[in-house]
Design a protein around this motif. Structure first.
Motif, PDB file in Angstrom:
ATOM      1  N   GLY A   1       0.821  -1.259  -0.025  1.00  0.00           N
ATOM      2  CA  GLY A   1      -0.102   0.162  -0.178  1.00  0.00           C
ATOM      3  C   GLY A   1       0.582   1.078  -0.061  1.00  0.00           C
ATOM      4  N   GLY A   2       1.998   1.160   0.706  1.00  0.00           N
ATOM      5  CA  GLY A   2       2.902   2.315   0.852  1.00  0.00           C
ATOM      6  C   GLY A   2       3.447   2.775  -0.502  1.00  0.00           C
ATOM      7  N   PRO A   3       4.012   2.137  -1.491  1.00  0.00           N
ATOM      8  CA  PRO A   3       4.270   0.685  -1.285  1.00  0.00           C
ATOM      9  C   PRO A   3       5.733   0.409  -0.898  1.00  0.00           C
ATOM     10  CG  PRO A   3       4.082   1.348  -3.483  1.00  0.00           C
ATOM     11  CD  PRO A   3       4.077   2.426  -2.762  1.00  0.00           C
ATOM     12  N   ALA A   4       6.136   0.124   0.527  1.00  0.00           N
ATOM     13  CA  ALA A   4       7.547  -0.007   0.766  1.00  0.00           C
ATOM     14  C   ALA A   4       8.149  -1.067  -0.082  1.00  0.00           C
ATOM     15  CB  ALA A   4       7.439  -0.309   2.072  1.00  0.00           C
ATOM     16  N   ALA A   5       7.330  -2.024  -0.379  1.00  0.00           N
ATOM     17  CA  ALA A   5       7.808  -3.360  -1.026  1.00  0.00           C
ATOM     18  C   ALA A   5       8.352  -3.093  -2.405  1.00  0.00           C
ATOM     19  CB  ALA A   5       6.739  -4.394  -1.164  1.00  0.00           C
ATOM     20  N   THR A   6       7.954  -1.871  -2.990  1.00  0.00           N
ATOM     21  CA  THR A   6       8.576  -1.519  -4.406  1.00  0.00           C
ATOM     22  C   THR A   6       9.659  -0.223  -4.267  1.00  0.00           C
ATOM     23  OG1 THR A   6       6.636  -0.259  -4.995  1.00  0.00           O
ATOM     24  CG2 THR A   6       6.714  -2.469  -5.737  1.00  0.00           C
ATOM     25  N   MET A   7       9.039   0.640  -3.646  1.00  0.00           N
ATOM     26  CA  MET A   7       9.598   2.010  -3.197  1.00  0.00           C
ATOM     27  C   MET A   7      10.930   1.855  -2.854  1.00  0.00           C
ATOM     28  SD  MET A   7       6.571   4.532  -2.018  1.00  0.00           S
ATOM     29  CE  MET A   7       7.471   6.010  -1.936  1.00  0.00           C
ATOM     30  N   VAL A   8      11.184   1.175  -1.684  1.00  0.00           N
ATOM     31  CA  VAL A   8      12.288   0.859  -1.007  1.00  0.00           C
ATOM     32  C   VAL A   8      13.583   0.476  -1.876  1.00  0.00           C
ATOM     33  CG1 VAL A   8      13.542  -0.402   0.932  1.00  0.00           C
ATOM     34  CG2 VAL A   8      11.621   0.714   1.364  1.00  0.00           C
ATOM     35  N   PRO A   9      13.354  -0.923  -2.564  1.00  0.00           N
ATOM     36  CA  PRO A   9      14.343  -1.287  -3.562  1.00  0.00           C
ATOM     37  C   PRO A   9      14.589  -0.345  -4.758  1.00  0.00           C
ATOM     38  CG  PRO A   9      12.425  -2.622  -3.597  1.00  0.00           C
ATOM     39  CD  PRO A   9      12.163  -1.802  -2.450  1.00  0.00           C
ATOM     40  N   ASP A  10      13.549   0.088  -5.140  1.00  0.00           N
ATOM     41  CA  ASP A  10      13.612   0.770  -6.485  1.00  0.00           C
ATOM     42  C   ASP A  10      14.230   2.332  -6.342  1.00  0.00           C
ATOM     43  OD1 ASP A  10      12.531  -0.897  -8.245  1.00  0.00           O
ATOM     44  OD2 ASP A  10      10.469  -0.116  -8.062  1.00  0.00           O
ATOM     45  N   TYR A  11      13.938   2.949  -5.161  1.00  0.00           N
ATOM     46  CA  TYR A  11      14.669   4.216  -5.134  1.00  0.00           C
ATOM     47  C   TYR A  11      16.133   4.026  -4.738  1.00  0.00           C
ATOM     48  CZ  TYR A  11      10.353   6.762  -5.081  1.00  0.00           C
ATOM     49  OH  TYR A  11       9.210   7.467  -5.282  1.00  0.00           O
ATOM     50  N   ALA A  12      16.659   2.564  -4.144  1.00  0.00           N
ATOM     51  CA  ALA A  12      17.886   2.445  -3.791  1.00  0.00           C
ATOM     52  C   ALA A  12      18.518   2.007  -5.245  1.00  0.00           C
ATOM     53  CB  ALA A  12      18.055   1.112  -2.772  1.00  0.00           C
ATOM     54  N   ALA A  13      17.894   1.637  -6.429  1.00  0.00           N
ATOM     55  CA  ALA A  13      18.560   1.203  -7.404  1.00  0.00           C
ATOM     56  C   ALA A  13      18.938   1.960  -8.479  1.00  0.00           C
ATOM     57  CB  ALA A  13      17.646  -0.253  -7.938  1.00  0.00           C
TER      58      ALA A  13
ATOM     59  N   GLU B   1       9.430  -2.470 -10.745  1.00  0.00           N
ATOM     60  CA  GLU B   1       8.509  -3.282 -10.047  1.00  0.00           C
ATOM     61  C   GLU B   1       9.165  -3.909  -8.820  1.00  0.00           C
ATOM     62  OE1 GLU B   1       6.971  -6.446 -12.786  1.00  0.00           O
ATOM     63  OE2 GLU B   1       6.947  -5.159 -14.373  1.00  0.00           O
ATOM     64  N   GLY B   2       9.845  -3.243  -8.179  1.00  0.00           N
ATOM     65  CA  GLY B   2      10.477  -3.424  -7.028  1.00  0.00           C
ATOM     66  C   GLY B   2      11.508  -4.834  -7.007  1.00  0.00           C
ATOM     67  N   ASP B   3      11.883  -5.055  -8.232  1.00  0.00           N
ATOM     68  CA  ASP B   3      13.075  -6.226  -8.266  1.00  0.00           C
ATOM     69  C   ASP B   3      14.395  -6.042  -8.651  1.00  0.00           C
ATOM     70  OD1 ASP B   3      12.196  -9.088  -9.483  1.00  0.00           O
ATOM     71  OD2 ASP B   3      13.941  -8.382 -10.740  1.00  0.00           O
ATOM     72  N   ARG B   4      14.888  -4.965  -9.137  1.00  0.00           N
ATOM     73  CA  ARG B   4      16.252  -4.517  -9.548  1.00  0.00           C
ATOM     74  C   ARG B   4      17.274  -4.415  -8.621  1.00  0.00           C
ATOM     75  NH1 ARG B   4      20.285  -4.994 -13.556  1.00  0.00           N
ATOM     76  NH2 ARG B   4      21.398  -2.893 -13.720  1.00  0.00           N
ATOM     77  N   TRP B   5      16.973  -3.927  -7.501  1.00  0.00           N
ATOM     78  CA  TRP B   5      18.061  -3.594  -6.196  1.00  0.00           C
ATOM     79  C   TRP B   5      18.164  -5.098  -5.839  1.00  0.00           C
ATOM     80  CZ3 TRP B   5      21.227  -0.921  -4.006  1.00  0.00           C
ATOM     81  CH2 TRP B   5      21.535  -1.155  -2.752  1.00  0.00           C
ATOM     82  N   TYR B   6      17.516  -6.127  -5.752  1.00  0.00           N
ATOM     83  CA  TYR B   6      17.771  -7.484  -5.276  1.00  0.00           C
ATOM     84  C   TYR B   6      18.551  -8.342  -5.973  1.00  0.00           C
ATOM     85  CZ  TYR B   6      13.858  -5.871  -2.435  1.00  0.00           C
ATOM     86  OH  TYR B   6      13.324  -5.460  -1.477  1.00  0.00           O
ATOM     87  N   ASP B   7      18.495  -8.041  -7.792  1.00  0.00           N
ATOM     88  CA  ASP B   7      19.253  -8.433  -8.753  1.00  0.00           C
ATOM     89  C   ASP B   7      20.662  -8.071  -8.334  1.00  0.00           C
ATOM     90  OD1 ASP B   7      17.683 -10.082  -9.840  1.00  0.00           O
ATOM     91  OD2 ASP B   7      17.073  -8.862 -11.417  1.00  0.00           O
ATOM     92  N   LEU B   8      20.776  -6.511  -8.116  1.00  0.00           N
ATOM     93  CA  LEU B   8      22.014  -6.074  -8.205  1.00  0.00           C
ATOM     94  C   LEU B   8      22.905  -6.599  -6.642  1.00  0.00           C
ATOM     95  CD1 LEU B   8      21.313  -2.440  -8.958  1.00  0.00           C
ATOM     96  CD2 LEU B   8      22.514  -4.035 -10.279  1.00  0.00           C
TER      97      LEU B   8
END
Length: 498
Positions: free
Chosen positions: A62-74, A441-448
């Motif tokens: 909803g925040g959505p922390a699950a996408t914003m947190v990793p996406d803004y870091a990537a 989509e909140g995916d890239r940071w974890y690939d990195l």
């Protein structure tokens, strides 16, 4: 639903002392097991209890922390630096997450990832513990328990990929002492996730298209298993589980990649969107911020949203990295149609830069009661690229590995990947393909982070808004929230953040 939420919080203080919501006092009253035992007796109880497990998804997305947190870091998207969002891009956050707290935006911080996940884990534990004794249809009972196992695995994985070592919690907290649980190693966390997904696999979950919207299908269990195994560098298991989804023939790629994100084709897109955060704008419903964040400032983009703020953009360098023939580049734009019927040029998209690039994956120009677009979590394209990467890790750049990645490239309108690549070069090509396919989509940071590329990639992902991004090795994982450390004497901070 609201009445039930209030009741469930009384039944279980949602492990609030340590694992769910660190703001609660240590002398919180723990309600008796007698009161708890009077619940989870009927089919209605079981179904309502399961809804509370899903409710934690609303906190994550909803925040959505699950996408914003990793996406803004990537390295794909960046924020307008308001309400603490730039602390993720600039890596200035710390264990107290003070910036987000002071701006009233904890829901956009890594702290939300921790607290929401453990709230969901706690509620899943009650289902797994109590529902086996409920008086109800045995087939549905088994499925409910299976969904709880699936969600518990997903929540544990959310913590593991964001914080590294994590708390493994597999029993409900009917007392303060039961809420205190120490940290487990990454190996033990993944062992538990595997065990939960094995249970979910055996629970009789329905296959697509018979599965209800927002619920995991049998194939969704295999898809999550494949991705978890990929992150665990368990290539054999990742390939096995990805192929379970592929050979089931239940899911496939939509012919037009743009249709995956069309608010008009949400149901048709379910053949590719294996599992998503299901948005329902009916009160109290579920919603998220991405529609408003991605749309132009001042709600001016008629194709984007009724209400939008201009708070999330793609890096120009990322936009230019696409082959001009790549259809996925059409999911971004450097101009937009304004309310006055005039086209707004790139230099005027946002006041923070003349090189703003708009993201078009979450457009919803019609909703007035809430935002319609779902947030993809597991897509068939993801499964195919997991298979490509795992196959290459096991067998090098084999014909099969090329077959997988070229399925994605062909759908995007691209030529087949150049042949003769080394194993390392092929895996790098898969990681790059994932970047093009799953941006925002909140995916890239974890690939990195899982590949160790973040230390070399992030310093280059800069622009006039963020000319310097001082990422460090410790930023591979986020610090465990200080509130949780204060509340749980058995909890330890991540080693790099001590």
């Amino acid at each position: 639903m609201n009445i039930f939420k209030k009741s469930i919080y009384k039944i279980v203080p949602v492990i609030t002392l340590a694992l769910g919501m660190g703001a609660c006092e240590l002398d919180e009253q723990v309600y008796s097991s007698i009161f708890i035992d009077n619940f989870y007796k009927t089919a209605s109880d079981a179904e309502k209890g399961l809804l509370s497990v899903y409710d934690a998804m609303g906190k994550l997305y909803g925040g959505p922390a699950a996408t914003m947190v990793p996406d803004y870091a990537a390295d794909q998207v960046y924020p307008r630096g308001v309400v603490g969002r730039n602390s993720l891009t600039l890596f200035t956050f710390e264990p107290t997450y003070t910036v987000q707290k002071s701006a009233g935006r904890t829901n956009e911080s890594p702290q939300e990832l921790w607290s929401a996940s453990y709230a969901g884990i706690e509620r899943a534990n009650w289902i797994i513990t109590k529902v086996p004794d409920a008086s109800m249809d045995e087939t549905r009972k088994k499925q409910i328990i299976g969904e709880a196992y699936f969600l518990r695995a997903f929540y544990h994985w959310t913590v593991a990929k964001n914080f590294g070592n994590a708390v493994v919690k597999t029993s409900p907290s009917s007392s303060e002492s039961a809420a205190y649980t120490g940290i487990s190693s990454k190996a033990d966390v993944y062992k538990q996730i595997y065990a939960d997904l094995d249970q979910a696999t055996q629970s009789g979950l329905l296959s697509y298209p018979a599965v209800a919207k927002g619920r995991p299908s049998r194939e969704a269990v295999s898809a999550l298993y494949a991705k978890v195994a990929l992150y665990n560098e368990d290539w054999t298991k990742a390939l096995e589980k990805a192929n379970e989804v592929i050979t089931s023939a239940k899911y496939s790629l939509l012919p037009n990649v743009l249709d995956v994100y069309s608010y008009l084709k949400e149901d048709a897109a379910r053949v590719e969107n294996i599992w998503a955060f299901e948005v329902d704008p009916i009160n109290p419903g579920t919603a998220h911020q991405l529609v408003g964040l991605c749309g132009p400032t001042g709600s001016n983009g008629v194709e984007y949203a009724r209400t939008s703020y201009g708070s999330m953009f793609a890096y120009m360098a990322f936009f230019k990295s696409f082959d001009p023939q790549d259809k996925r580049r059409q999911l971004m734009d450097t101009m937009y149609l304004g309310k006055n019927g005039q086209w707004v040029p790139q230099k005027s998209i946002t006041p923070i830069t003349t090189e703003g690039v708009l993201i078009k994956k979450y457009q919803d120009p019609v909703s007035t009661t809430g935002f319609i677009p779902n947030i993809p979590i597991l897509r068939y394209a993801d499964v195919v690229l997991i298979a490509a990467e795992a196959e290459a890790q096991l067998n090098g750049s084999s014909a099969k590995a090329y077959e997988y990645i070229n399925l994605i490239r062909k759908r995007a309108g691209l030529k087949d990947l150049a042949t003769g690549l080394s194993k390392t070069a092929f895996v790098d090509a898969v990681i790059q393909e994932r970047s093009f396919e799953f941006f925002a989509e909140g995916d890239r940071w974890y690939d990195l982070t899982r590949t160790g590329k973040f230390l070399t990639v992030i310093p280059k992902a800069v622009n006039s808004v963020y000319p310097n991004r001082p990422v460090q090795a410790k930023h591979k994982y986020f610090p465990i929230p200080q509130d949780e450390l204060n509340a749980n004497p058995r909890l330890e901070q991540n080693p790099d953040w001590k």
